[in-house]
Scaffold this motif. Structure first.
Motif: not given
Length: 444
Positions: A350-362, A371-377, A382-389
């Protein structure tokens, strides 16, 4: 049915991956240990994540609540709190529009593609760019219960729809095809021998009697041979071995609602195991299909999840059917965090994986894509800007290039794929606006 599992040690072919001999210019072609390589997993669930207000849930079930457009101060919602353990690695995106924003279940044709639904999907584009050791496998495509009733599948090569593997046993064979394996609980170790180790003494003796020009020619020829070997074995993982979960399901139950949890988890185990073994660096997990017909027995004894999403039953069926899918995403993240990364010793996948979680609908009740749901996690190297903790919530509405009657402005989902492609070192062949969304990845 008895679901049996056995763990076998996958000892991958990896000759020539250790530090090379000191043979002039040949050092530059050796594999280096500890070199992080980005992996990407697309996890797509059907019939939306209930973003609309309903039954007292005024903000729907998915989007975190925040008082700023871009902030690490937000409150997880009914469904997103299922992923609270991974909040620190999460970037929640809001303000996305898929294609026209309407069209019902036809949205499965667009979710991983361009807005016109005419080009190759992003998973295959990244699969070409981020290659693993199984050269016949551009990316893993797992589809538990994804073809029951209709083949509404989400991955495309141009206009050719691709069909996922629905049988975890056959998926295992696909993933590990061509990889040398040694069974047993105490597997063999990877050979660290350099390509020219067996002839090293003779090569060094030859070099000692050659002049400068001749030695340069010899090194050039040796480099050329190494380059051929590199091309044939590119992306062979450096890890000394990997553990794979071998599924053993009776094919008669692959599409049965009675074993939906077990079959879905088996697909995830094979997918994550294959990535941990370096077979592929890209995977697509399509859980079910749009208008999912396979009953979730833990939610309803008889009502299928599509009808639950439509609110045909009670509120609990609506809410818990959506929760079930999010919990599968959590299982995926748990497994990625459990398995080792093949490229960086000591790190988990997981430290080196980007998971894109979504659906084909909102939202599956009005069947819209607004307003499609999308989570990058994930750590994403280190590429994803997911905040500082504390994780991050990012409302893209002010960046919208599209005007929409309900949303005002919105960002087209294809811009997310264009931005991700550039972060991975490639681009998308999509028409229309494919400008980079700022401040999502650190390298674009």
């Amino acid at each position: 049915m008895t679901t049996t599992r056995r763990q076998i040690l996958k000892s991958l072919m990896a000759t020539g991956i250790a530090a090379p001999l000191s043979l002039g210019g040949m050092a530059r072609l050796a594999y280096a240990t500890g070199n992080p390589k980005l992996k990407v997993v697309f996890a797509v669930i059907p019939d939306g994540l209930a973003v609309d207000a309903y039954a007292g849930y005024t903000n729907g079930l998915w989007f975190p609540q925040a008082n700023a457009l871009d902030t690490d101060q937000f409150t997880l919602n009914e469904l997103s709190k299922e992923l609270a353990a991974y909040r620190s690695q999460s970037l929640y995106l809001k303000g996305l529009l898929l294609s026209s924003g309407t069209g019902g279940h036809n949205a499965w044709q667009y979710i991983l593609r361009d807005s016109a639904g005419s080009k190759t999907s992003i998973d295959l584009i990244l699969g070409e760019q981020l290659r693993g050791s199984n050269t016949t496998l551009k990316r893993i495509y797992a589809g538990p219960h994804a073809t029951v009733g209709a083949q509404w599948n989400i991955s495309y090569s141009g206009n050719t729809k691709l069909i996922p593997e629905i049988n975890p046993n056959l998926l295992f064979e696909q993933v590990y095809s061509g990889i040398n394996t040694n069974g047993g609980s105490s597997g063999g170790s990877i050979s660290r021998a350099h390509l020219f180790d067996p002839a090293n003494t003779q090569i060094q003796a030859l070099r000692s009697v050659l002049g400068t020009a001749e030695r340069a020619k010899l090194d050039t020829h040796l480099d050329a041979v190494e380059q051929v070997k590199y091309d044939l074995e590119q992306q062979v993982p450096v890890a000394s071995g990997c553990i794979a979960e071998v599924p053993a399901f009776n094919t008669n139950v692959i599409n049965s609602a009675d074993y939906r949890d077990e079959v879905t988890h088996a697909h995830i185990d094979v997918l994550v195991g294959g990535m941990s073994c370096g077979a592929s660096r890209v995977a697509t997990l399509q859980i079910g299909r749009s208008a999912d017909q396979v009953v979730l027995k833990s939610v309803s004894a008889s009502r299928n999840p599509h009808d639950c999403a439509h609110r045909y039953g009670d509120v609990a069926e609506w809410r818990e059917s959506r929760r079930w899918y999010v919990q599968r995403a959590r299982y995926l993240l748990d497994q990625l965090a459990r398995y080792p990364d093949p490229d960086v010793p000591g790190d988990n996948l997981l430290q080196h994986t980007l998971v894109v979680f979504t659906s084909e609908m909102a939202d599956g009740a009005p069947e819209h894509m607004q307003d499609m749901p999308m989570l990058l996690v994930g750590g994403a190297s280190g590429l994803l800007k997911s905040g500082s903790g504390n994780g991050r919530f990012y409302d893209l509405t002010p960046l919208g290039e599209r005007s929409h009657w309900k949303m005002g402005t919105a960002v087209d989902v294809q811009r997310v794929w264009a931005t991700l492609a550039r972060a991975a070192g490639t681009d998308v062949p999509y028409s229309g606006d494919i400008s980079t969304i700022p401040n999502v990845f650190g390298n674009v």
